[in-house]
Design a protein around this motif. Structure first.
Motif, PDB file in Angstrom:
ATOM      1  N   LYS A 191      83.820  36.666  95.978  1.00 59.57           N
ATOM      2  CA  LYS A 191      82.736  36.546  96.963  1.00 59.57           C
ATOM      3  C   LYS A 191      81.376  36.930  96.377  1.00 59.57           C
ATOM      4  CE  LYS A 191      81.420  38.264 101.549  1.00 59.57           C
ATOM      5  NZ  LYS A 191      80.366  39.182 101.137  1.00 59.57           N
ATOM      6  N   ASP A 192      81.334  38.065  95.673  1.00 55.79           N
ATOM      7  CA  ASP A 192      80.060  38.521  95.107  1.00 55.79           C
ATOM      8  C   ASP A 192      79.556  37.557  94.034  1.00 55.79           C
ATOM      9  OD1 ASP A 192      80.082  40.708  96.768  1.00 55.79           O
ATOM     10  OD2 ASP A 192      81.015  42.036  95.290  1.00 55.79           O
ATOM     11  N   GLU A 193      80.493  37.079  93.238  1.00 57.14           N
ATOM     12  CA  GLU A 193      80.093  36.142  92.182  1.00 57.14           C
ATOM     13  C   GLU A 193      79.579  34.840  92.792  1.00 57.14           C
ATOM     14  OE1 GLU A 193      82.066  33.386  88.712  1.00 57.14           O
ATOM     15  OE2 GLU A 193      83.274  35.002  89.595  1.00 57.14           O
ATOM     16  N   ALA A 194      80.252  34.376  93.839  1.00 52.89           N
ATOM     17  CA  ALA A 194      79.824  33.150  94.513  1.00 52.89           C
ATOM     18  C   ALA A 194      78.418  33.319  95.075  1.00 52.89           C
ATOM     19  CB  ALA A 194      80.809  32.801  95.628  1.00 52.89           C
ATOM     20  N   LYS A 195      78.161  34.472  95.672  1.00 47.17           N
ATOM     21  CA  LYS A 195      76.832  34.708  96.259  1.00 47.17           C
ATOM     22  C   LYS A 195      75.764  34.742  95.171  1.00 47.17           C
ATOM     23  CE  LYS A 195      74.364  37.631  99.518  1.00 47.17           C
ATOM     24  NZ  LYS A 195      74.530  38.478 100.714  1.00 47.17           N
ATOM     25  N   THR A 196      76.072  35.370  94.048  1.00 47.17           N
ATOM     26  CA  THR A 196      75.104  35.429  92.941  1.00 47.17           C
ATOM     27  C   THR A 196      74.740  34.021  92.470  1.00 47.17           C
ATOM     28  OG1 THR A 196      75.985  37.565  92.226  1.00 47.17           O
ATOM     29  CG2 THR A 196      74.719  36.294  90.615  1.00 47.17           C
ATOM     30  N   ARG A 197      75.760  33.167  92.350  1.00 48.41           N
ATOM     31  CA  ARG A 197      75.488  31.792  91.900  1.00 48.41           C
ATOM     32  C   ARG A 197      74.672  31.029  92.950  1.00 48.41           C
ATOM     33  NH1 ARG A 197      81.581  30.465  90.920  1.00 48.41           N
ATOM     34  NH2 ARG A 197      80.902  28.294  90.759  1.00 48.41           N
ATOM     35  N   ALA A 216      69.585  28.749  95.108  1.00 46.62           N
ATOM     36  CA  ALA A 216      68.630  28.724  96.224  1.00 46.62           C
ATOM     37  C   ALA A 216      67.214  29.035  95.754  1.00 46.62           C
ATOM     38  CB  ALA A 216      69.067  29.718  97.296  1.00 46.62           C
ATOM     39  N   LYS A 217      67.095  29.930  94.792  1.00 41.18           N
ATOM     40  CA  LYS A 217      65.765  30.276  94.281  1.00 41.18           C
ATOM     41  C   LYS A 217      65.083  29.046  93.687  1.00 41.18           C
ATOM     42  CE  LYS A 217      63.405  33.549  91.230  1.00 41.18           C
ATOM     43  NZ  LYS A 217      63.613  34.659  90.254  1.00 41.18           N
ATOM     44  N   ASN A 271      64.763  28.715 105.780  1.00 40.21           N
ATOM     45  CA  ASN A 271      66.098  28.204 105.476  1.00 40.21           C
ATOM     46  C   ASN A 271      67.050  29.321 105.067  1.00 40.21           C
ATOM     47  OD1 ASN A 271      65.350  28.562 102.629  1.00 40.21           O
ATOM     48  ND2 ASN A 271      64.149  26.684 102.919  1.00 40.21           N
ATOM     49  N   GLY A 272      68.319  28.992 105.076  1.00 38.87           N
ATOM     50  CA  GLY A 272      69.346  29.954 104.713  1.00 38.87           C
ATOM     51  C   GLY A 272      70.608  29.229 104.284  1.00 38.87           C
ATOM     52  N   ILE A 273      71.648  30.004 103.999  1.00 38.35           N
ATOM     53  CA  ILE A 273      72.904  29.421 103.528  1.00 38.35           C
ATOM     54  C   ILE A 273      74.067  30.054 104.295  1.00 38.35           C
ATOM     55  CG2 ILE A 273      74.529  29.452 101.573  1.00 38.35           C
ATOM     56  CD1 ILE A 273      72.187  28.939  99.716  1.00 38.35           C
ATOM     57  N   ILE A 274      75.002  29.210 104.690  1.00 36.46           N
ATOM     58  CA  ILE A 274      76.293  29.679 105.199  1.00 36.46           C
ATOM     59  C   ILE A 274      77.330  29.237 104.161  1.00 36.46           C
ATOM     60  CG2 ILE A 274      77.916  29.673 107.121  1.00 36.46           C
ATOM     61  CD1 ILE A 274      75.699  28.405 108.845  1.00 36.46           C
ATOM     62  N   TYR A 275      78.127  30.159 103.665  1.00 32.87           N
ATOM     63  CA  TYR A 275      79.043  29.741 102.611  1.00 32.87           C
ATOM     64  C   TYR A 275      80.444  30.292 102.804  1.00 32.87           C
ATOM     65  CZ  TYR A 275      78.761  34.343 100.278  1.00 32.87           C
ATOM     66  OH  TYR A 275      78.841  35.677  99.976  1.00 32.87           O
ATOM     67  N   ASP A 276      81.349  29.638 102.113  1.00 31.69           N
ATOM     68  CA  ASP A 276      82.753  30.069 102.086  1.00 31.69           C
ATOM     69  C   ASP A 276      83.161  30.131 100.615  1.00 31.69           C
ATOM     70  OD1 ASP A 276      85.447  30.424 102.171  1.00 31.69           O
ATOM     71  OD2 ASP A 276      85.873  28.717 103.486  1.00 31.69           O
ATOM     72  N   PRO A 277      83.426  31.327 100.077  1.00 30.45           N
ATOM     73  CA  PRO A 277      83.720  31.434  98.641  1.00 30.45           C
ATOM     74  C   PRO A 277      85.060  30.817  98.261  1.00 30.45           C
ATOM     75  CG  PRO A 277      84.032  33.555  99.709  1.00 30.45           C
ATOM     76  CD  PRO A 277      83.445  32.638 100.738  1.00 30.45           C
ATOM     77  N   ALA A 322      66.569  30.858 101.758  1.00 31.81           N
ATOM     78  CA  ALA A 322      67.962  30.977 101.319  1.00 31.81           C
ATOM     79  C   ALA A 322      68.111  31.868 100.093  1.00 31.81           C
ATOM     80  CB  ALA A 322      68.524  29.592 101.040  1.00 31.81           C
ATOM     81  N   SER A 323      67.049  32.035  99.324  1.00 31.78           N
ATOM     82  CA  SER A 323      67.134  32.901  98.142  1.00 31.78           C
ATOM     83  C   SER A 323      67.094  34.380  98.510  1.00 31.78           C
ATOM     84  CB  SER A 323      65.989  32.579  97.178  1.00 31.78           C
ATOM     85  OG  SER A 323      64.740  32.671  97.843  1.00 31.78           O
ATOM     86  N   ASN A 324      66.865  34.685  99.776  1.00 31.64           N
ATOM     87  CA  ASN A 324      66.912  36.070 100.258  1.00 31.64           C
ATOM     88  C   ASN A 324      68.388  36.450 100.472  1.00 31.64           C
ATOM     89  OD1 ASN A 324      66.893  38.429 101.735  1.00 31.64           O
ATOM     90  ND2 ASN A 324      65.288  37.771 103.160  1.00 31.64           N
ATOM     91  N   PRO A 325      68.901  37.476  99.795  1.00 33.61           N
ATOM     92  CA  PRO A 325      70.326  37.829  99.935  1.00 33.61           C
ATOM     93  C   PRO A 325      70.745  38.060 101.387  1.00 33.61           C
ATOM     94  CG  PRO A 325      69.325  39.048  98.128  1.00 33.61           C
ATOM     95  CD  PRO A 325      68.202  38.338  98.811  1.00 33.61           C
ATOM     96  N   ASP A 326      69.814  38.490 102.239  1.00 33.72           N
ATOM     97  CA  ASP A 326      70.143  38.728 103.639  1.00 33.72           C
ATOM     98  C   ASP A 326      70.365  37.440 104.423  1.00 33.72           C
ATOM     99  OD1 ASP A 326      70.061  41.427 103.337  1.00 33.72           O
ATOM    100  OD2 ASP A 326      67.994  41.640 104.058  1.00 33.72           O
ATOM    101  N   LEU A 327      69.969  36.306 103.838  1.00 33.55           N
ATOM    102  CA  LEU A 327      70.100  35.028 104.542  1.00 33.55           C
ATOM    103  C   LEU A 327      71.050  34.078 103.817  1.00 33.55           C
ATOM    104  CD1 LEU A 327      66.367  34.460 105.546  1.00 33.55           C
ATOM    105  CD2 LEU A 327      68.187  35.584 106.830  1.00 33.55           C
ATOM    106  N   CYS A 328      71.847  34.624 102.927  1.00 37.02           N
ATOM    107  CA  CYS A 328      72.886  33.849 102.238  1.00 37.02           C
ATOM    108  C   CYS A 328      74.204  34.553 102.574  1.00 37.02           C
ATOM    109  CB  CYS A 328      72.615  33.834 100.731  1.00 37.02           C
ATOM    110  SG  CYS A 328      73.855  32.919  99.784  1.00 37.02           S
ATOM    111  N   LEU A 329      74.824  34.106 103.663  1.00 34.60           N
ATOM    112  CA  LEU A 329      75.946  34.863 104.232  1.00 34.60           C
ATOM    113  C   LEU A 329      77.124  33.942 104.538  1.00 34.60           C
ATOM    114  CD1 LEU A 329      73.881  36.886 106.900  1.00 34.60           C
ATOM    115  CD2 LEU A 329      74.487  37.647 104.594  1.00 34.60           C
TER     116      LEU A 329
END
Length: 630
Positions: free
Chosen positions: A394-400, A405-406, A383-389, A426-433
């Protein structure tokens, strides 16, 4: 008096009754066939039938030996057009039905005996035998139906044993018994009930023999209203002489006992009268509640991960029941995927209560088999995540999102979806984009299709949204299809990669097996269909991620005959069904043999269908090979 001809006819029918479709025929049709068969011998290496012989004069049924069928004409690669036929198999069905010359050469691989039926009698047999007519016109579909009937018989007893009211009570006990001694202070007993989330407390002596029970319904009249002192022993408020049944009694016995004595809990003891556990009215109800709607309701009403764990177990049980009912692989994998989707969404909703993602638009995306709606019973997380901050940093949104996801990945693991060893989560930073980042990544794989990029494409291009904004994923899908369609070099590399694994069909033996004598149905079976369908979909801009839908939609766009598509799809379904059966009966989750079958241990019918399914995979690969001139 029995004549020699009658003896020979009897021997023929006895042989035919061992093989499909002859074992399904009415006696009159079988007698008609037996009386007209002639047994012929073909020496090793001799030609039995070829295109040069013109319209076939006989229909052949192999009685002993092996026959190699190889496609005649300018076939690019011979190995893709060769197959071995064994006793009980027939040829040439298509040519004799259509009244045309065979397109194959049939050669005896060893000294071989074949029954021969004159062509005119073949046509008459089709007229008088509906079973034979269906077999000839819907070859693989007919075989699959028979296999499902066999499967239904095989599984029905097992399913019944596992879920009916004849289940022994000992089999319903899943946990070690929880009990206290009679002198235990009531407060301590109640604290234990709260901690363990149990609806009753059993009171047992030192030998673990039950002497009493206290249920939640006892608390109001015996403890709360009388203001009973919680420091006093539980024996003063318990029900003495509780209802007890042995572990060998059935669920039906328990239901009768509960109904007779108006109780909701029964204590189960072993042969020494020692406590083994408690069976509740709810447990008995559970035996009859495992249905699609009920599981769905239990998932949507779950308030914690423990409840979802039970639902996950119910999904597996439901799958067994559906196999026993003869449900096809397509419907079965859809059921499993639908329930797993609901379970994943519920986990996400529960975790959203614990995480602040306000102001962030995101989609939880499934990849691989889950992304294709083709989950079997043994699958890990992809699994992974597609997001729009949006207006967030952007960085803060990804951290949350990663913290969220973890926890979702951890909860999925607790519910039977192991963490992915390749970290496709999805908890892999490379797959949360963001969508733009996914497009850049997909674009890089398409522009530079090295082996790793092709492997990535085979996983990540099969995606769909499980939760969140589907519009983001739809836009990504359209972008991907457009980018891939315009890059013929990439598609050609994908095609080349898809042809690296050939169907495990042998020139001499029926199957090519691995060192352990088995066939990996995922690697050497389902994957062959999945890989080709993905390429067809990309070049035809088909938006579905399902292998079957990709084949249907892309095949129709390219003008493939409907019956050819049906046969290929049936072949894919049968391999998926064998995988499910193997996972249910043979192995535990994620075991090395999860997707493997030993062909020699299959019954004759399933062996034939598996061979036919691999032939369909080979046809599909051959089409891809010709399309890309590989």
């Amino acid at each position: 008096m029995t004549t020699a001809a009658q003896v020979l006819a009897g021997a023929s029918t006895d042989f035919l009754k061992r093989y499909s479709p002859f074992d399904q025929m009415q006696p009159e049709a079988l007698e008609f066939l037996g009386e007209r068969l002639l047994l012929s011998h073909f020496a090793k290496g001799s030609a039995i039938l070829s295109p040069e012989m013109g319209q076939p004069r006989h229909f052949f049924i192999i009685q002993r030996g092996k026959v190699q069928a190889s496609q005649a004409g300018n076939v690019a690669v011979t190995e893709y057009a060769t197959m071995t036929l064994s006793p009980g198999e027939c040829f040439p069905i298509g040519a004799i039905s259509a009244g045309r010359a065979s397109t194959n050469n049939y050669v005896a691989l060893e000294d071989t005996f074949c029954y021969q039926l004159p062509a005119r009698d073949f046509m008459e047999l089709m007229r008088i035998s509906p079973e034979f007519h269906v077999f000839c016109t819907q070859y693989i579909a007919s075989l699959l139906n028979q296999s499902r009937q066999q499967l239904q018989t095989t599984f029905s007893q097992r399913a019944a044993e596992q879920q009916t009211m004849t289940t022994p009570l000992g089999a319903l006990i899943k946990h070690e018994p929880i009990c206290v001694t009679p002198d235990t202070p009531l407060r301590k007993a109640l604290e234990t009930m709260a901690e363990q989330r149990i609806g009753c407390m059993v009171i047992a002596d030192e030998a673990l023999k039950p002497v009493g029970i206290l249920t939640q319904s006892d608390l109001l009249p015996r403890v709360v209203l009388p203001e009973f002192d919680l420091s006093r022993p539980i024996s003063e408020v318990m029900t003495s002489k509780p209802h007890v049944l042995s572990a060998t009694a059935t669920a039906y016995d328990a239901a009768l006992e509960m109904a007779t004595h108006a109780v909701r809990h029964l204590l189960v003891v072993d042969s020494m009268d020692r406590l083994k556990g408690v069976v509740s009215e709810r447990d008995l109800f559970t035996l009859q509640r495992i249905g699609l709607r009920q599981i769905r309701a239990s998932i949507e009403g779950a308030e914690d991960i423990d409840s979802l764990q039970r639902a996950s177990q119910d999904i597996r049980q439901l799958a067994l029941n559906l196999i026993a009912q003869g449900i096809g692989a397509e419907q079965l994998t859809h059921f499993i995927s639908a329930l797993n989707d609901a379970l994943t969404r519920r986990i996400i909703i529960l975790e959203l209560d614990r995480h602040d993602l306000a102001g962030i638009a995101f989609s939880w995306v499934a990849f691989g088999s889950e992304g294709r709606h083709e989950q079997t019973l043994s699958t890990d997380q992809d699994n992974g995540i597609i997001y729009d901050p949006k207006d967030s940093n952007k960085d803060e949104a990804k951290t949350r999102l990663l913290a969220f996801a973890k926890d979702v990945n951890k909860a999925l693991d607790a519910c039977g979806f192991p963490l992915c060893k390749g970290n496709i989560m999805a908890s892999n930073p490379d797959l949360c984009l963001t969508r733009e980042e996914w497009e850049r990544r997909f674009g890089a794989w398409i522009r530079q299709p090295d082996p790793q990029a092709l492997l990535n494409a085979s996983i990540f291009f099969d995606f769909r949204v499980l939760y969140g904004n589907e519009k983001i994923a739809d836009e990504l899908r359209r972008w991907l299809n457009n980018a891939a369609k315009g890059n013929s070099a990439f598609l050609r590399m994908m095609a080349h990669n898809a042809l690296q694994v050939a169907p495990p069909l042998g020139r001499i033996r029926d199957f090519v097996v691995e060192d352990d004598g088995m066939i990996d149905l995922k690697k050497s079976g389902a994957r062959l269909f999945v890989d080709v369908a993905r390429i067809f979909a990309l070049r035809s801009e088909v938006e579905s991620s399902s292998t079957v839908q990709r084949l249907r939609q892309a095949g129709q766009k390219s003008g493939m005959p409907a019956d050819e598509l049906d046969a290929m799809i049936e072949g894919f379904h049968f391999i998926q069904l064998l995988r499910l059966r193997s996972q249910h009966l043979e192995t535990e989750h994620d075991a090395p043999g999860d997707n493997k079958v030993h062909p020699d241990r299959l019954n004759e019918l399933d062996r034939r269908i598996l061979k036919e399914a691999f032939r369909q995979a080979r046809k599909l690969q051959l089409r891809l090979k010709l399309d890309y001139q590989l």
